[in-house]
Scaffold this active site. Structure first.
Site, mmCIF file in Angstrom:
data_model
loop_
_atom_site.group_PDB
_atom_site.id
_atom_site.type_symbol
_atom_site.label_atom_id
_atom_site.label_comp_id
_atom_site.label_asym_id
_atom_site.label_seq_id
_atom_site.Cartn_x
_atom_site.Cartn_y
_atom_site.Cartn_z
ATOM 1 N N SER A 1 7.771 -6.326 -11.494
ATOM 2 C CA SER A 1 6.954 -5.129 -11.546
ATOM 3 C C SER A 1 6.238 -4.706 -12.825
ATOM 4 C CB SER A 1 8.248 -3.856 -11.707
ATOM 5 O OG SER A 1 7.501 -2.705 -11.909
ATOM 6 N N ALA B 1 17.208 -14.464 -30.469
ATOM 7 C CA ALA B 1 17.831 -15.642 -31.271
ATOM 8 C C ALA B 1 18.951 -16.449 -29.996
ATOM 9 C CB ALA B 1 18.933 -15.236 -31.924
ATOM 10 N N LYS C 1 16.888 -22.164 -36.154
ATOM 11 C CA LYS C 1 18.096 -21.326 -36.350
ATOM 12 C C LYS C 1 19.462 -22.311 -36.611
ATOM 13 C CE LYS C 1 21.522 -18.560 -34.311
ATOM 14 N NZ LYS C 1 22.034 -17.555 -33.208
HETATM 15 P P1 FAD Z 1 14.753 -7.798 -18.285
HETATM 16 O O1 FAD Z 1 14.010 -8.413 -19.341
HETATM 17 O O2 FAD Z 1 15.308 -6.361 -18.338
HETATM 18 O O3 FAD Z 1 13.652 -8.047 -17.168
HETATM 19 C C1 FAD Z 1 13.819 -7.435 -15.974
HETATM 20 C C2 FAD Z 1 12.887 -7.547 -15.012
HETATM 21 O O4 FAD Z 1 12.893 -7.227 -13.796
HETATM 22 C C3 FAD Z 1 11.495 -7.062 -15.559
HETATM 23 O O5 FAD Z 1 10.385 -8.038 -15.302
HETATM 24 C C4 FAD Z 1 10.958 -5.849 -14.603
HETATM 25 O O6 FAD Z 1 9.757 -5.793 -14.205
HETATM 26 C C5 FAD Z 1 11.744 -6.427 -13.321
HETATM 27 N N1 FAD Z 1 12.032 -5.511 -12.189
HETATM 28 C C6 FAD Z 1 12.975 -4.491 -12.697
HETATM 29 N N2 FAD Z 1 13.178 -3.646 -11.034
HETATM 30 C C7 FAD Z 1 11.887 -4.081 -10.491
HETATM 31 C C8 FAD Z 1 11.531 -3.803 -9.227
HETATM 32 N N3 FAD Z 1 11.790 -2.717 -8.518
HETATM 33 N N4 FAD Z 1 10.668 -4.828 -8.680
HETATM 34 C C9 FAD Z 1 10.023 -5.723 -9.364
HETATM 35 N N5 FAD Z 1 10.539 -5.963 -10.239
HETATM 36 C C10 FAD Z 1 11.495 -5.230 -11.330
HETATM 37 N N6 FAD Z 1 19.908 -12.547 -25.820
HETATM 38 C C11 FAD Z 1 19.999 -13.764 -26.716
HETATM 39 O O7 FAD Z 1 20.231 -14.677 -26.331
HETATM 40 N N7 FAD Z 1 19.693 -13.387 -28.067
HETATM 41 C C12 FAD Z 1 19.541 -12.107 -28.655
HETATM 42 O O8 FAD Z 1 19.308 -12.580 -29.749
HETATM 43 C C13 FAD Z 1 19.808 -11.105 -27.923
HETATM 44 N N8 FAD Z 1 19.681 -9.836 -28.157
HETATM 45 C C14 FAD Z 1 19.463 -8.920 -27.759
HETATM 46 C C15 FAD Z 1 19.627 -7.554 -27.954
HETATM 47 C C16 FAD Z 1 19.673 -6.546 -27.423
HETATM 48 C C17 FAD Z 1 19.806 -5.145 -27.979
HETATM 49 C C18 FAD Z 1 19.823 -6.636 -25.918
HETATM 50 C C19 FAD Z 1 19.976 -5.404 -24.832
HETATM 51 C C20 FAD Z 1 19.934 -8.047 -25.343
HETATM 52 C C21 FAD Z 1 19.815 -9.029 -26.226
HETATM 53 N N9 FAD Z 1 19.622 -10.304 -25.589
HETATM 54 C C22 FAD Z 1 19.884 -11.379 -26.406
HETATM 55 C C23 FAD Z 1 19.955 -10.560 -24.065
HETATM 56 C C24 FAD Z 1 18.468 -10.810 -23.746
HETATM 57 O O9 FAD Z 1 17.638 -9.978 -24.020
HETATM 58 C C25 FAD Z 1 18.527 -10.944 -22.101
HETATM 59 O O10 FAD Z 1 19.501 -11.825 -21.613
HETATM 60 C C26 FAD Z 1 17.031 -11.467 -21.741
HETATM 61 O O11 FAD Z 1 16.198 -10.767 -22.234
HETATM 62 C C27 FAD Z 1 17.237 -11.517 -20.038
HETATM 63 O O12 FAD Z 1 16.791 -10.251 -19.731
HETATM 64 P P2 FAD Z 1 16.726 -10.050 -18.114
HETATM 65 O O13 FAD Z 1 15.400 -11.104 -17.792
HETATM 66 O O14 FAD Z 1 17.780 -10.178 -17.308
HETATM 67 O O15 FAD Z 1 16.063 -8.507 -17.929
#
Ligand code: FAD
Length: 517
Positions: free
Chosen positions: A36, A47, A75
């Protein structure tokens, strides 16, 4: 046959999955990624774990190809500040203690107590972090100059095979830039990239996902769907109704506030480690990147408010934080009861998440995609592959939950309700018994969480000896043995650390050299 994969979500999880699948299967699998434009990614996650090097290796990417593009840094450890008491710090390094006369140097350390710093007495990496050194040198062999034959191989055991003799290390990077970089890599190799909103998830009569309905591109059909929609869990949790199992009872931190702080990295220097500084209701991460620091306060909303947390973070950063926009994040802590159900696999935050204290989010993603490739099914009906995948992925997260619980339980700090409550909170199953064992013998492969979860016994030892709140006794047998070799080894660690500091460039110098090509 499974031929068409549809990945929903273009954050770190979506793009790591798409590129890893392409690197594994090439054109034998069609991969579509839909993300999206309206829903942003989580925007943090900088990290990593030392195993992340396997990921880049699998994609055939060398450090100069991707690191400068993602403002990445090295790191070698996590630096824990104020977890024992204010003003105290120690490192959890990516370095196993050596073995002397059949016993770990950690056992000898507890017996001899050459100083109050286990990390510095037993690891060269702690000193490299203090001195802000790069783990890599500008050309020329390093290990042979400093370590004896065989020793270098031991040191390199934690390094992915094929990378030669190097320190075990991981990376920091800008997560948004990494997702962009990986999207280019993926699209060049045939990933179909669609920017659109998924409005609905359609199931067939057997309850399998048949297609996702997008706003502008209509329905997207596939054989296997990967839910990378973050905490929303659009496919797995919402459409398929898979319950989420909370870890909140044992890990109460459920919120974060983050800042991206531009700083003059050159004058400030770049410590090659993540720093976790304990606070009254959680802890603050500090991550050095090539052009800025990433920082954020992870806290429990039961002990402080978002406003107070933001004030604390801004005060911690100082004047550089003024006027920077803060990103407030509500975290879903725990895991989906099963991450792979029918023909839908959740990877990333939709599968599960624990607070980022040991940087495990990206490790969970990497583990999940490696396990998916290993157990990749021929047909969508292979229940046994799904079961074994779910067991492995669930164990990894449950094991990490236990390790993180230990961080709070074993921290000597107990100066307010947040830190005192950490000592009386419900323990994950089996931990009480393990704690009893560790009091009389430091953790080994027989006494830690019994199934793979990424952390080895030496990590538990580093944390227990650094946190200082758990009474651990030296092995009585060491009193009957000659400690000469162990004492010599403590001296060798010091000598090797200073030899390395002499020979290695600063991390900033190395990264600037790398970026210049
Ligand atoms: P997101 O980044 O939330 O991506 C979700 C995706 O889904 C987006 O592209 C969005 O557009 C899409 N989407 C959602 N709904 C729809 C829809 N209806 N239609 C189409 N697309 C949609 N991990 C580490 O390894 N090291 C760290 O230091 C670390 N620090 C962190 C600190 C915090 C505070 C948090 C919360 C997390 C941290 N993490 C860390 C975890 C890491 O950020 C995530 O594991 C990683 O970014 C993966 O996120 P994701 O891709 O699962 O989700």
């Amino acid at each position: 046959m499974i031929k068409d994969i549809v990945i929903v979500g273009g954050g770190t999880a979506g793009w790591m999955t798409a590129t890893y699948l392409k690197a594994s299967f090439g054109d034998r699998l069609a991969v579509t990624l839909v993300e999206s434009k309206a829903v942003s990614t989580i925007g943090v996650g900088e990290a990593t774990f030392s195993t992340v090097r396997n990921f880049f290796r699998h994609l055939g990417l060398s450090e100069p190809e991707w690191m400068p593009r993602c403002h990445a840094s090295y790191k070698l450890a996590i630096r824990f500040e104020n977890w024992r008491e204010k003003g105290h710090h120690f490192y959890h390094p990516f370095e196993r203690p050596r073995v002397v006369d059949g016993f770990s140097l950690a056992d000898w350390w507890l017996h001899e107590e050459p100083s109050d710093r286990f990390d510095q007495d037993c690891s060269v990496l702690a000193a490299l972090c203090e001195a802000k050194r790069s783990p890599r040198r500008l050309g020329g062999a390093l290990f042979e100059e400093v370590f004896e034959a065989g020793e270098a191989q031991d040191m390199a055991r934690a390094v992915p095979k094929g990378l030669g003799t190097q320190f075990p290390y991981a990376y920091h990077f800008d997560a948004t830039l990494l997702a962009q970089f990986l999207s280019e890599y993926g699209v060049e190799r045939g990933v179909r990239h669609i920017q659109d909103d998924v409005l609905d998830v359609r199931l067939d009569q057997d309850g399998f996902v048949s297609e996702v309905l997008t706003k502008d591109h209509g329905p997207l059909a596939g054989d296997l769907f990967v839910d990378c929609t973050g905490f929303r869990g659009l496919l797995l949790n919402k459409a398929l109704g898979v319950p989420f199992v909370s870890y909140q009872e044992s890990l109460p931190n459920d919120s974060a506030v983050a800042l991206r702080v531009p700083v003059d990295v050159e004058s400030r220097g770049m410590r090659p480690c993540t720093t976790a500084t304990a606070q009254d209701a959680g802890w603050i991460w500090t991550i050095p990147l090539l052009d800025r620091i990433g920082t954020g306060y992870v806290y429990s909303s039961a002990y402080t408010t978002p406003e107070e947390a933001e004030r604390t973070l801004r005060a911690f950063v100082g004047p550089e934080a003024a006027d920077l926009p803060a990103n407030h994040i509500k975290m879903r802590i725990g895991r989906s009861a099963e991450s792979w159900v029918k023909n839908c696999v959740a990877i990333g935050l939709s599968s599960g998440f624990v607070e980022p204290l040991e940087s495990t989010g990206i490790f969970f993603i990497q583990n999940a995609v490696e396990q998916l490739v290993k157990r990749f099914p021929s047909t969508r009906d292979d229940e046994s592959l799904r079961r074994s995948y779910n067991r492995q992925v669930g164990d990894v997260m449950d094991g990490v939950r236990e390790f993180l619980f230990l961080h709070y339980y074993a921290a000597a700090r107990s100066d307010n309700a947040y830190w005192r409550d950490a000592k009386t909170r419900a323990m994950p199953d089996g931990l009480a018994e393990r704690l009893e064992q560790w009091r009389c013998a430091l953790p080994d492969e027989n006494s830690v969480f019994p199934r793979f979860h990424g952390f080895e016994p030496y990590s538990y030892t580093a944390m227990i000896l650094g946190l200082g709140g758990l009474d651990v006794r030296p092995l009585p047998v060491l009193g009957r043995l000659d400690a000469t070799a162990a004492r010599r080894e403590f001296q060798r660690v010091r000598d090797q650390a200073s030899a390395l500091i002499d020979r290695l460039p600063s991390q900033h110098e190395y990264l600037i050299h790398q970026a210049a090509g």
